[in-house]
Design a protein around this motif. Structure first.
Motif, PDB file in Angstrom:
ATOM      1  N   GLY A 216       0.836  -1.423   0.229  1.00 11.53           N
ATOM      2  CA  GLY A 216      -0.024   0.011  -0.058  1.00 11.53           C
ATOM      3  C   GLY A 216       0.679   1.204  -0.086  1.00 11.53           C
ATOM      4  N   GLN A 217       1.968   1.213  -0.579  1.00 15.33           N
ATOM      5  CA  GLN A 217       2.851   2.590  -0.478  1.00 15.33           C
ATOM      6  C   GLN A 217       2.794   3.128  -1.836  1.00 15.33           C
ATOM      7  N   LEU A 218       1.812   3.063  -2.775  1.00 13.30           N
ATOM      8  CA  LEU A 218       1.772   3.593  -3.825  1.00 13.30           C
ATOM      9  C   LEU A 218       0.703   4.837  -3.571  1.00 13.30           C
ATOM     10  N   ALA A 219       1.089   6.291  -3.912  1.00 13.87           N
ATOM     11  CA  ALA A 219       0.013   7.237  -3.486  1.00 13.87           C
ATOM     12  C   ALA A 219      -1.063   7.552  -4.569  1.00 13.87           C
ATOM     13  N   ALA A 220      -2.139   7.930  -3.842  1.00  8.97           N
ATOM     14  CA  ALA A 220      -3.112   8.138  -5.047  1.00  8.97           C
ATOM     15  C   ALA A 220      -2.917   9.225  -5.747  1.00  8.97           C
ATOM     16  N   PRO A 221      -3.488   9.107  -6.994  1.00  5.80           N
ATOM     17  CA  PRO A 221      -3.192  10.334  -7.974  1.00  5.80           C
ATOM     18  C   PRO A 221      -3.751  11.457  -7.454  1.00  5.80           C
ATOM     19  N   ALA A 222      -5.068  11.458  -7.064  1.00  2.00           N
ATOM     20  CA  ALA A 222      -5.705  12.870  -6.646  1.00  2.00           C
ATOM     21  C   ALA A 222      -4.952  13.299  -5.500  1.00  2.00           C
ATOM     22  N   ASP A 223      -4.277  12.675  -4.739  1.00  2.16           N
ATOM     23  CA  ASP A 223      -3.593  13.141  -3.472  1.00  2.16           C
ATOM     24  C   ASP A 223      -2.242  13.945  -4.081  1.00  2.16           C
ATOM     25  N   VAL A 224      -1.872  13.221  -4.969  1.00  4.95           N
ATOM     26  CA  VAL A 224      -0.441  13.855  -5.667  1.00  4.95           C
ATOM     27  C   VAL A 224      -0.805  14.949  -6.289  1.00  4.95           C
ATOM     28  N   ALA A 225      -1.897  14.838  -7.281  1.00  2.00           N
ATOM     29  CA  ALA A 225      -2.205  16.015  -8.141  1.00  2.00           C
ATOM     30  C   ALA A 225      -2.447  17.203  -7.234  1.00  2.00           C
ATOM     31  N   ALA A 226      -3.116  17.191  -6.243  1.00  2.75           N
ATOM     32  CA  ALA A 226      -3.456  18.274  -5.180  1.00  2.75           C
ATOM     33  C   ALA A 226      -2.287  18.988  -4.785  1.00  2.75           C
ATOM     34  N   ARG A 227      -1.177  18.079  -4.192  1.00  4.08           N
ATOM     35  CA  ARG A 227      -0.011  18.537  -3.820  1.00  4.08           C
ATOM     36  C   ARG A 227       0.811  19.396  -4.975  1.00  4.08           C
ATOM     37  N   ILE A 228       0.883  18.777  -6.162  1.00  3.43           N
ATOM     38  CA  ILE A 228       1.531  19.305  -7.265  1.00  3.43           C
ATOM     39  C   ILE A 228       0.929  20.636  -7.696  1.00  3.43           C
ATOM     40  N   LEU A 229      -0.444  20.644  -7.488  1.00  3.37           N
ATOM     41  CA  LEU A 229      -0.924  22.182  -8.029  1.00  3.37           C
ATOM     42  C   LEU A 229      -0.763  23.270  -6.914  1.00  3.37           C
ATOM     43  N   ASP A 230      -0.714  22.564  -5.635  1.00  4.13           N
ATOM     44  CA  ASP A 230      -0.051  23.682  -4.365  1.00  4.13           C
ATOM     45  C   ASP A 230       1.179  24.110  -4.714  1.00  4.13           C
ATOM     46  N   TYR A 231       1.984  22.864  -5.192  1.00  6.10           N
ATOM     47  CA  TYR A 231       3.499  23.329  -5.413  1.00  6.10           C
ATOM     48  C   TYR A 231       3.724  24.436  -6.503  1.00  6.10           C
ATOM     49  N   LEU A 232       2.922  24.101  -7.491  1.00  4.45           N
ATOM     50  CA  LEU A 232       3.026  25.059  -8.618  1.00  4.45           C
ATOM     51  C   LEU A 232       2.759  26.554  -8.372  1.00  4.45           C
ATOM     52  N   GLU A 233       1.949  26.716  -7.483  1.00  2.98           N
ATOM     53  CA  GLU A 233       1.616  28.146  -6.969  1.00  2.98           C
ATOM     54  C   GLU A 233       2.493  28.638  -5.907  1.00  2.98           C
ATOM     55  N   ARG A 234       3.412  27.926  -5.311  1.00  2.65           N
ATOM     56  CA  ARG A 234       4.263  28.307  -4.321  1.00  2.65           C
ATOM     57  C   ARG A 234       5.059  29.694  -4.725  1.00  2.65           C
ATOM     58  N   ASP A 235       5.368  30.489  -3.813  1.00  2.46           N
ATOM     59  CA  ASP A 235       5.984  31.693  -4.097  1.00  2.46           C
ATOM     60  C   ASP A 235       7.434  31.442  -4.520  1.00  2.46           C
ATOM     61  N   ASP A 236       7.873  30.164  -4.291  1.00  7.95           N
ATOM     62  CA  ASP A 236       9.389  29.900  -4.347  1.00  7.95           C
ATOM     63  C   ASP A 236       9.382  28.964  -5.649  1.00  7.95           C
ATOM     64  N   PHE A 237       8.384  28.850  -6.515  1.00  6.18           N
ATOM     65  CA  PHE A 237       8.520  27.937  -7.573  1.00  6.18           C
ATOM     66  C   PHE A 237       9.444  28.551  -8.472  1.00  6.18           C
ATOM     67  N   GLY A 238      10.203  27.378  -8.848  1.00  5.67           N
ATOM     68  CA  GLY A 238      11.274  27.661  -9.965  1.00  5.67           C
ATOM     69  C   GLY A 238      12.573  27.946  -9.519  1.00  5.67           C
ATOM     70  N   GLN A 239      12.516  28.083  -8.113  1.00  5.54           N
ATOM     71  CA  GLN A 239      14.099  28.418  -7.497  1.00  5.54           C
ATOM     72  C   GLN A 239      14.913  27.119  -7.440  1.00  5.54           C
ATOM     73  N   THR A 240      13.925  26.027  -7.271  1.00 10.45           N
ATOM     74  CA  THR A 240      14.679  24.686  -7.277  1.00 10.45           C
ATOM     75  C   THR A 240      14.290  24.031  -8.553  1.00 10.45           C
ATOM     76  N   GLU A 241      14.942  23.785  -9.569  1.00  7.62           N
ATOM     77  CA  GLU A 241      14.872  23.409 -10.888  1.00  7.62           C
ATOM     78  C   GLU A 241      14.622  22.149 -10.825  1.00  7.62           C
ATOM     79  N   LEU A 242      15.306  21.075 -10.123  1.00  3.08           N
ATOM     80  CA  LEU A 242      14.938  19.723 -10.344  1.00  3.08           C
ATOM     81  C   LEU A 242      14.426  19.435  -8.808  1.00  3.08           C
ATOM     82  N   ASP A 243      13.241  18.962  -8.752  1.00  5.19           N
ATOM     83  CA  ASP A 243      12.615  18.746  -7.223  1.00  5.19           C
ATOM     84  C   ASP A 243      11.956  17.755  -7.460  1.00  5.19           C
TER      85      ASP A 243
END
Length: 248
Positions: A216-243
């Motif tokens: 059961g260690q595979l993440a649910a797509p919906a959970d990861v998607a929500a986290r990715i969209l939050d990440y995309l809107e971070r103020d520091d998005f793009g400062q770390t180029e490989l994340d």
């Protein structure tokens, strides 16, 4: 008028479909690209007061991809304040030792995993106004940063996507563009099912992936998607180029 335009490639299933659903928000124009239109997305978009356009395209065809990329930007309404391009399309195939690779399989993976992202990003760079908040997120993989037997093509194409991201960031310094390549972790998607169906001779690490699924260690797509969209809107998005999303 849509203040935010979100473009998601490879949106018909897996993480791409989850990203498309999660991006459906009021005031957003969601643009999806894939061989088939994501199931129930149009209805979901209406229910969430989100405009939606789908472009049917085989992202393994670079000529068709370039034509669609240029066409969709010419058809976008003006006045958007935010542009978000999520280059999610990807394939793990071919899973096989390097000695058995053939031209068609290699070309298919290169086009889907690398060329499609390059062409869509090129269209955004040449078409989206520089005064807008422009962000590009390339969905990469830990495989691009760690070699695995049987995944020579997948590892190489994801490494290429990482280097492309770094190069674009250098080229666009001072332009306002933000770009990053993000490893999403191990997710319960059809890609994972395909990996688990691989024979050990082709992919020696297959038992490790089966164990992740059993435990059961595979993440649910919906959970990861929500986290990715939050990440995309971070103020520091793009400062770390490989994340890696698992670091957040």
């Amino acid at each position: 008028m849509s203040e935010t335009i979100v473009i998601v490639s490879g949106a018909s299933r897996g993480l791409g479909a989850a990203l498309a659903l999660a991006a459906c928000r009021p005031g957003t124009l969601l643009v999806t690209l894939s061989r088939t239109e994501p199931a129930l997305l149009a209805q979901h978009a209406r229910e969430h007061q989100c405009a939606h356009r789908h472009y049917t395209v085989d992202l393994a065809d670079p000529v068709a991809t370039e034509a669609v990329a240029q066409g969709l930007f010419s058809e976008l309404p003006g006045g958007a304040r935010r542009y978000r391009l999520i280059n999610n399309a990807g394939t793990v195939e071919p899973i096989t030792p390097a000695a058995t690779l053939d031209a068609a399989a290699v070309a298919h993976a290169l086009h889907v995993n690398v060329a499609a992202a390059m062409l869509l990003t090129a269209a955004l760079l040449s078409s989206a106004p520089s005064t807008a908040d422009r962000r590009v997120l390339n969905i990469s993989s830990g495989a691009g940063r760690r070699p695995m037997p049987g995944w020579s093509v997948y590892c190489a194409t994801k490494a290429a996507l990482d280097m492309y991201t770094r190069t674009v960031k250098l080229e666009q310094q001072g332009s306002g563009l933000r770009i990053a390549a993000l490893a999403p972790g191990v997710i319960d998607t059809p890609m994972q099912a395909a990996i688990r169906a691989t024979l050990p001779d082709a992919f020696p690490a297959v038992e490790d992936f089966k164990a992740l699924h059993r435990s059961g260690q595979l993440a649910a797509p919906a959970d990861v998607a929500a986290r990715i969209l939050d990440y995309l809107e971070r103020d520091d998005f793009g400062q770390t180029e490989l994340d890696d999303i698992r670091d957040y």
